[in-house]
Design a protein around this motif. Sequence first.
Motif, PDB file in Angstrom:
ATOM      1  N   GLU A 124       0.834  -1.201   0.000  1.00  0.00           N
ATOM      2  CA  GLU A 124       0.000   0.000   0.000  1.00  0.00           C
ATOM      3  C   GLU A 124       0.871   1.254   0.000  1.00  0.00           C
ATOM      4  O   GLU A 124       0.627   2.190  -0.752  1.00  0.00           O
ATOM      5  CB  GLU A 124      -0.913   0.016   1.236  1.00  0.00           C
ATOM      6  CG  GLU A 124      -2.051  -0.967   1.182  1.00  0.00           C
ATOM      7  CD  GLU A 124      -2.824  -1.018   2.497  1.00  0.00           C
ATOM      8  OE1 GLU A 124      -2.663  -0.111   3.343  1.00  0.00           O
ATOM      9  OE2 GLU A 124      -3.588  -1.986   2.685  1.00  0.00           O
ATOM     10  N   TYR A 125       1.879   1.251   0.855  1.00  0.00           N
ATOM     11  CA  TYR A 125       2.792   2.386   0.960  1.00  0.00           C
ATOM     12  C   TYR A 125       3.494   2.641  -0.370  1.00  0.00           C
ATOM     13  O   TYR A 125       3.582   3.771  -0.838  1.00  0.00           O
ATOM     14  CB  TYR A 125       3.807   2.116   2.071  1.00  0.00           C
ATOM     15  CG  TYR A 125       4.902   3.143   2.187  1.00  0.00           C
ATOM     16  CD1 TYR A 125       4.661   4.398   2.725  1.00  0.00           C
ATOM     17  CD2 TYR A 125       6.199   2.855   1.756  1.00  0.00           C
ATOM     18  CE1 TYR A 125       5.665   5.347   2.837  1.00  0.00           C
ATOM     19  CE2 TYR A 125       7.208   3.791   1.860  1.00  0.00           C
ATOM     20  CZ  TYR A 125       6.939   5.029   2.396  1.00  0.00           C
ATOM     21  OH  TYR A 125       7.939   5.956   2.492  1.00  0.00           O
ATOM     22  N   GLU A 126       3.995   1.584  -0.994  1.00  0.00           N
ATOM     23  CA  GLU A 126       4.680   1.722  -2.284  1.00  0.00           C
ATOM     24  C   GLU A 126       3.719   2.213  -3.359  1.00  0.00           C
ATOM     25  O   GLU A 126       4.095   3.009  -4.217  1.00  0.00           O
ATOM     26  CB  GLU A 126       5.322   0.395  -2.702  1.00  0.00           C
ATOM     27  CG  GLU A 126       6.543   0.031  -1.881  1.00  0.00           C
ATOM     28  CD  GLU A 126       7.681   1.020  -2.056  1.00  0.00           C
ATOM     29  OE1 GLU A 126       8.031   1.363  -3.195  1.00  0.00           O
ATOM     30  OE2 GLU A 126       8.232   1.457  -1.019  1.00  0.00           O
ATOM     31  N   GLY A 127       2.468   1.735  -3.323  1.00  0.00           N
ATOM     32  CA  GLY A 127       1.466   2.189  -4.283  1.00  0.00           C
ATOM     33  C   GLY A 127       1.162   3.667  -4.123  1.00  0.00           C
ATOM     34  O   GLY A 127       1.054   4.407  -5.103  1.00  0.00           O
ATOM     35  N   GLU A 128       1.025   4.108  -2.859  1.00  0.00           N
ATOM     36  CA  GLU A 128       0.783   5.524  -2.596  1.00  0.00           C
ATOM     37  C   GLU A 128       1.956   6.371  -3.069  1.00  0.00           C
ATOM     38  O   GLU A 128       1.776   7.438  -3.656  1.00  0.00           O
ATOM     39  CB  GLU A 128       0.550   5.748  -1.101  1.00  0.00           C
ATOM     40  CG  GLU A 128      -0.767   5.205  -0.604  1.00  0.00           C
ATOM     41  CD  GLU A 128      -0.895   5.277   0.910  1.00  0.00           C
ATOM     42  OE1 GLU A 128      -0.019   5.885   1.561  1.00  0.00           O
ATOM     43  OE2 GLU A 128      -1.863   4.696   1.436  1.00  0.00           O
TER      44      GLU A 128
END
Length: 171
Positions: A124-128
Amino acid sequence: MVHNIDDSPDLQVNKYNLAGVATGSGLRDGGSVKEQDQLLPIANVGRIMKQMLPPNAKISKEAKETMQECVSEFISFVTGEASDKCHKEKRKTVNGDDVCWALGTLGFDDYTDPLKRYLNKYREYEGEKANQNKASNNTDKGEPSICSSGQLGNELNSAPNPLKFNAMERK
């Protein structure tokens, strides 16, 4: 896990070595892999160990070396199991889901769920981060952003905190 080369007991090689050197190819120094190339850096191991101890605690060199060997072997063991799964599925890349599966298969069930949660948060963090970079690149090119009235600039300046993962709770 050890397998034999030419069925000779004195020519045994660790099947899963951390350096990523395939058995029989890429070997250095006349057919052997340096032990230091198979282990995690001792400074990193010591730093991680120190995080769990009081600030005034000391760690002996022997303790660091023992832990270095243990964690390196553990990583090789789990990675080897995940790699076998990928090989059977005719895939070349081991991913986080494969590692989680290997932990469960090898009986480390207590670590599987926390690692899956961490992996999902990381993704999720990498996607954001990727979305923020994409939005930043669009505004740099003079393209309109999807946010109104400077909202995007505020979001980019307040980057999310890095993820922290604690497998064990301190008592």
